[in-house]
Scaffold this active site. Sequence first.
Site, PDB file in Angstrom:
ATOM      1  N   GLU A 273       0.831  -1.218   0.000  1.00 15.96           N
ATOM      2  CA  GLU A 273       0.000   0.000   0.000  1.00 15.96           C
ATOM      3  C   GLU A 273       0.861   1.261   0.000  1.00 15.96           C
ATOM      4  OE1 GLU A 273      -2.079  -0.300   3.717  1.00 15.96           O
ATOM      5  OE2 GLU A 273      -3.263  -2.039   3.127  1.00 15.96           O
ATOM      6  N   PRO A 274       1.723   1.444  -0.986  1.00 13.38           N
ATOM      7  CA  PRO A 274       2.573   2.638  -0.960  1.00 13.38           C
ATOM      8  C   PRO A 274       1.804   3.905  -1.323  1.00 13.38           C
ATOM      9  CG  PRO A 274       2.953   1.411  -2.979  1.00 13.38           C
ATOM     10  CD  PRO A 274       1.964   0.612  -2.171  1.00 13.38           C
ATOM     11  N   CYS A 342      -1.900  33.808   9.910  1.00 15.50           N
ATOM     12  CA  CYS A 342      -1.647  34.490  11.171  1.00 15.50           C
ATOM     13  C   CYS A 342      -1.315  33.541  12.298  1.00 15.50           C
ATOM     14  CB  CYS A 342      -2.856  35.343  11.527  1.00 15.50           C
ATOM     15  SG  CYS A 342      -3.151  36.536  10.229  1.00 15.50           S
ATOM     16  N   TYR A 370       0.898  14.095   0.426  1.00 17.42           N
ATOM     17  CA  TYR A 370       0.389  14.741   1.632  1.00 17.42           C
ATOM     18  C   TYR A 370       0.534  16.261   1.557  1.00 17.42           C
ATOM     19  CZ  TYR A 370       0.734   9.877   3.063  1.00 17.42           C
ATOM     20  OH  TYR A 370       0.605   8.511   3.103  1.00 17.42           O
TER      21      TYR A 370
HETATM   22  N1  LLP Z   1      -1.517   2.163   4.374  1.00 16.20           N
HETATM   23  C1  LLP Z   1      -2.036   2.657   5.508  1.00 16.20           C
HETATM   24  C2  LLP Z   1      -2.978   1.860   6.283  1.00 16.20           C
HETATM   25  C3  LLP Z   1      -1.651   3.938   5.952  1.00 16.20           C
HETATM   26  O1  LLP Z   1      -2.150   4.422   7.076  1.00 16.20           O
HETATM   27  C4  LLP Z   1      -0.741   4.705   5.168  1.00 16.20           C
HETATM   28  C5  LLP Z   1      -0.340   6.052   5.587  1.00 16.20           C
HETATM   29  C6  LLP Z   1      -0.246   4.147   3.984  1.00 16.20           C
HETATM   30  C7  LLP Z   1      -0.651   2.859   3.626  1.00 16.20           C
HETATM   31  C8  LLP Z   1       0.702   4.871   3.083  1.00 16.20           C
HETATM   32  O2  LLP Z   1       1.918   5.118   3.695  1.00 16.20           O
HETATM   33  P1  LLP Z   1       3.120   5.771   2.844  1.00 16.20           P
HETATM   34  O3  LLP Z   1       3.547   4.763   1.809  1.00 16.20           O
HETATM   35  O4  LLP Z   1       2.618   7.005   2.220  1.00 16.20           O
HETATM   36  O5  LLP Z   1       4.171   6.022   3.850  1.00 16.20           O
HETATM   37  N2  LLP Z   1       0.590  12.930   6.527  1.00 16.20           N
HETATM   38  C9  LLP Z   1       1.848  12.277   6.849  1.00 16.20           C
HETATM   39  C10 LLP Z   1       1.838  10.809   6.470  1.00 16.20           C
HETATM   40  C11 LLP Z   1       0.705  10.029   7.093  1.00 16.20           C
HETATM   41  C12 LLP Z   1       0.681   8.595   6.695  1.00 16.20           C
HETATM   42  C13 LLP Z   1      -0.577   7.936   7.122  1.00 16.20           C
HETATM   43  N3  LLP Z   1      -0.731   6.581   6.675  1.00 16.20           N
HETATM   44  C14 LLP Z   1       2.994  13.045   6.188  1.00 16.20           C
HETATM   45  O6  LLP Z   1       2.745  14.051   5.536  1.00 16.20           O
HETATM   46  O7  LLP Z   1       4.155  12.669   6.340  1.00 16.20           O
END
Ligand code: LLP
Length: 414
Positions: A273-274, A342, A370
Site C-alpha cells: 500500500e505505498p 496568522c 500529503y
Molecule cells: N496504508 C495505511 C494503512 C496507511 O495508514 C498509510 C499512511 C499508507 C498505507 C501509506 O503510507 P506511505 O507509503 O505514504 O508512507 N501525513 C503524513 C503521512 C501520514 C501517513 C498515514 N498513513 C505526512 O505528511 O508525512
Amino acid sequence: MNTLHRIDGHLHLEDVALDSLAERFGTPLYVYSRAALEAACRAYANAFAATPHLICYAVKANSSLAILNLFARLGTGFDIVSGGELARVLAAGGDPGKVVFSGVGKSAAEMRAALEAGILCFNVESESELHRLSRVAGELGRTAPVSLRVNPDVDARTHPYISTGLRQNKFGVPIAQAHALYRLAASLPHLAIVGIDCHIGSQLTDLSPLADAADRVLALVDALAADGIALDHIDLGGGIGIRYRDETPPDLAAYGRVLAQKFMGRRETLLLEPGRSLVGNAGLLLTRVEYLKPGEEKNFAIVDAAMNDLMRPALYEAFHEIVAVNERNMPARRYDVVGPICETGDFIGFARDLTIEEGDLLAILSAGAYGMSMASNYNSRPRAAEALIDKNKIHLIRERETLVTMMVGERLID
Ligand code: LLP
C-alpha cells in the site's frame, strides 16, 4: 526529482518552464510530472516482479482524480480509508476489485458503499468492526471479504505522528490476539476471510522494521493455515520513505529481494500500500515571493503559499527543499520562508539561503505526497490549483478554488 532541471538558469519540469505555468495559472500551484509518477510505478513493478503482487496505491497521499486515473490506467489497485476516497477511485475509473479499505473507524454507510462497489477486501481493525461488518453485509445479502490488520509491535523509527505499528498506537489488533479474532471472523455468518494486513508507519528509511514485521505476520499466517484458516493475500502496507533532504530511502529493489525470498514457495499474493513513494517526488508547489522583510534577528521571505496549502512543515516540522525558479546573479541571503497565515507555526522552511527579489518564484520540492490532500481553507484561503505536465503538454487537473466555491453550502440563519 529527476524530471526537474534547469535550462539557462530557468527551472523546468519535464519540458515546461515553471515560470510560464505561474503566469498562466497563478500561484500557489501544485505541479506534477507524469513521467515521474509513471517511473515510480514502474520501480515497484520491477522491484516486486519475482513475487505475485498487487500494488494498492494509498489514496490519502494524493487523491486528485487525474493522478488516480493515471495509476488506474497502469493497473494499480487502491488503498482507501473513507467512503470519500472510494468515490474518488470509482470516479477516476479505478477497479473496485483491486481496492482494499483500511482505517479504524469505518461507518456502516461506508461499509455498505464498499460492499456495493465489490471491493477486494476490508482491512478490519477491531473485534467490534468484525461484528458490524458481518451485520451490514448480512443486511445487504452479501459476504464481506476481510483481512485483519495486525499490529506487529515493531518500532518503525519514524516521526511519532506517523508511526503506527507499536503496541501503544490505535491501529490494528495486537498480533497476540489476532488468531482468536480470525476464529471469530470464521464463525461470523457474512464474512469471508481472504487475507491479513499490517502497516507500521510512514517515511521509513530503514528496511529492517519492515522485514521484522513481515516475519511476524508470516509466522501468524502459518499458524492460521495449521488451524485450517488459509489466506489468499498478505498485505504488508506502505511506508517506504523518500528523499526530502539527505535521507537514504530504502532501496526498493532490495526490499523486493527480501520479500521475494520470504514469499518463495508461498501460495498467497503479496499486497503493498505505498503512498508517498509513488507521488512524493513527482510533485512540487510553486509559490511567489510577496515580500522580503528584513528582521532584527532574521530575514523573512513571505510567500503566497502557506500552511493551509502545505501542512507538513507546521505539523511535523518536515523539511522541504526550496529553490528559486529563476537564477539571479547576486549573493544569496538567509531567509525564513513563511506564509501569510496568522500564526507563527505557518512556515515552509527555516534558514534557507536564497537569491531572490520580491515577485520571484520559488519551488517547494517533494510536495507530491500529503500536500494537496491535506490542504485546507484555513484563514479562508481558496485551495491551490494543480497542473500535470506530460513532456511539453500542460494539463490543468484542478482549477483554483474560487471565493464562491469556497463558501458553497454555507447558510445564514433567519
Ligand atoms: N496504508 C495505511 C494503512 C496507511 O495508514 C498509510 C499512511 C499508507 C498505507 C501509506 O503510507 P506511505 O507509503 O505514504 O508512507 N501525513 C503524513 C503521512 C501520514 C501517513 C498515514 N498513513 C505526512 O505528511 O508525512
